[in-house]
Design a protein around this motif. Structure first.
Motif, PDB file in Angstrom:
ATOM      1  N   GLU A 282      -0.478  19.318  37.550  1.00  0.00           N
ATOM      2  CA  GLU A 282      -0.649  19.874  36.205  1.00  0.00           C
ATOM      3  C   GLU A 282      -1.041  21.346  36.249  1.00  0.00           C
ATOM      4  OE1 GLU A 282       0.027  18.527  33.316  1.00  0.00           O
ATOM      5  OE2 GLU A 282       0.663  16.620  34.206  1.00  0.00           O
ATOM      6  N   THR A 283      -1.704  21.759  37.312  1.00  0.00           N
ATOM      7  CA  THR A 283      -2.086  23.175  37.428  1.00  0.00           C
ATOM      8  C   THR A 283      -1.016  24.003  38.129  1.00  0.00           C
ATOM      9  OG1 THR A 283      -3.285  22.748  39.507  1.00  0.00           O
ATOM     10  CG2 THR A 283      -4.556  22.627  37.447  1.00  0.00           C
ATOM     11  N   GLY A 284       0.102  23.367  38.517  1.00  0.00           N
ATOM     12  CA  GLY A 284       1.221  24.093  39.101  1.00  0.00           C
ATOM     13  C   GLY A 284       1.259  24.128  40.613  1.00  0.00           C
ATOM     14  N   ASP A 285       0.289  23.491  41.264  1.00  0.00           N
ATOM     15  CA  ASP A 285       0.251  23.502  42.733  1.00  0.00           C
ATOM     16  C   ASP A 285       0.863  22.202  43.256  1.00  0.00           C
ATOM     17  OD1 ASP A 285      -0.271  23.715  45.416  1.00  0.00           O
ATOM     18  OD2 ASP A 285      -2.383  24.260  45.190  1.00  0.00           O
ATOM     19  N   VAL A 286       2.193  22.144  43.225  1.00  0.00           N
ATOM     20  CA  VAL A 286       2.902  20.918  43.605  1.00  0.00           C
ATOM     21  C   VAL A 286       2.785  20.655  45.099  1.00  0.00           C
ATOM     22  CG1 VAL A 286       5.144  19.754  43.622  1.00  0.00           C
ATOM     23  CG2 VAL A 286       4.479  21.155  41.650  1.00  0.00           C
TER      24      VAL A 286
END
Length: 320
Positions: A282-286
């Protein structure tokens, strides 16, 4: 007015014999820090001081259940059963001279047995015990309305009954009555007040009152910063509110606390890793989320990790 105050002091119930009080309080303090060896030592001291009183055995049973739930084990299940039986037998003897205390220990022990059954998936067994537990705790309150520790079980019963009935009838007042009873225990109880705060954190979250829920969870974590049990409630709050940075932060703390325990349950790690993976996504750190999913897949497979491994595989498949 002075006469009324003195009368209340005279009739107030003494749940723990004076020479066991310090042992019980020290045992509870260690129990909530999950220092189990020390907690067992002090509760056994309480038993040695008063072998015919149910208090020491009750808290030993409580500790066995706490250990098993914390570490996803059945190591102390037989001991829980043994101490439960002794507690109920001694509480019935105690009722003859001290009705409030006797009813309290019998009701509180039946309530703990009901929770133990529910945790193991035996919901019929839990339901079978919950009504007599409620009756016994009600008798304790009837004998002494200042016995706030009894309100933990009473409130939990009302909340559950109200929740079940709400599927049929809207706006069931039993839910609010149950919360109020548990708050009475949290604010005024002598022995189960901390357990009441933890239950409030979970039930208020279920009720949708997230602000009050997280307030109780934060209070407990501040008081017991090394407790896995209380960090669980905090993590669930941050997940429910979608506070992803705090999910990650609390998850990292909880992972370290889990790894510092006497045993490391893979199911607990899998749960936290999955929540952290979702938060990182969700914070973009896949990429970090993928690493956590791979950590889940590397854990031993058991009844607790199996579901999370399926989720991790699905996550990786969708984020190739």
């Amino acid at each position: 007015m002075t006469y009324i105050i003195l009368l209340n002091l005279i009739v107030s119930t003494v749940l723990v014999p004076p020479n066991s009080e310090i042992h019980i309080q020290q045992g509870l303090n260690f129990a909530y820090q999950e220092k189990y060896d020390s907690a067992f030592y002090y509760f056994n001291q309480a038993v040695d001081s008063n072998p015919q009183h149910p208090s020491g055995y009750f808290f030993l049973a409580y500790l066995c259940d706490l250990y098993n739930n914390d570490l996803l084990t059945t190591r102390y299940q037989e001991d829980f059963n043994k101490y439960s039986e002794i507690t109920i037998e001694l509480s019935e003897n105690l009722m003859v001279r001290y009705p409030a205390s006797g009813h309290f220990y019998k009701g509180a022990m039946l309530f703990s047995q009901a929770l133990n059954h529910a945790y193991q998936g035996n919901y019929l067994g839990a339901l079978r015990l919950s009504t007599p537990a409620y009756y016994e705790l009600g008798q304790a309150i009837q004998s002494d309305n200042t016995l706030y520790d009894a309100k933990l079980g009473i409130g939990a019963y009302k909340f559950l009954k109200g929740t079940l009935e709400s599927s049929l009838f809207m706006n069931n007042s039993l839910i609010d009555e149950g919360i109020a009873d548990i708050q009475d225990c949290a604010e005024n109880g002598n022995y189960l007040n901390i357990a009441a705060k933890n239950l409030l954190a979970l039930l208020l979250l279920e009720k949708g009152d997230k602000d009050k829920s997280i307030d109780y969870a934060l209070q407990l974590v501040q008081q017991f910063p090394r407790s896995r049990t209380f960090h669980w409630a905090l993590l669930k709050n941050y997940v429910a509110t979608g506070d992803f940075p705090q999910v990650i932060n609390t998850g990292e703390i909880l992972v370290q606390l889990i790894k510092s325990g006497p045993i490391v349950p893979p199911g607990n790690l899998a749960y936290v890793y999955m929540e952290m993976a979702e938060a990182y996504r969700e914070t973009g750190d896949v990429e970090t989320a993928k690493q956590l999913c791979n950590q889940i897949l590397s854990l031993p497979t058991d009844s607790y990790t199996r579901e999370f491994k399926v989720q991790a595989q699905e996550f990786l498949r969708k984020n190739i």
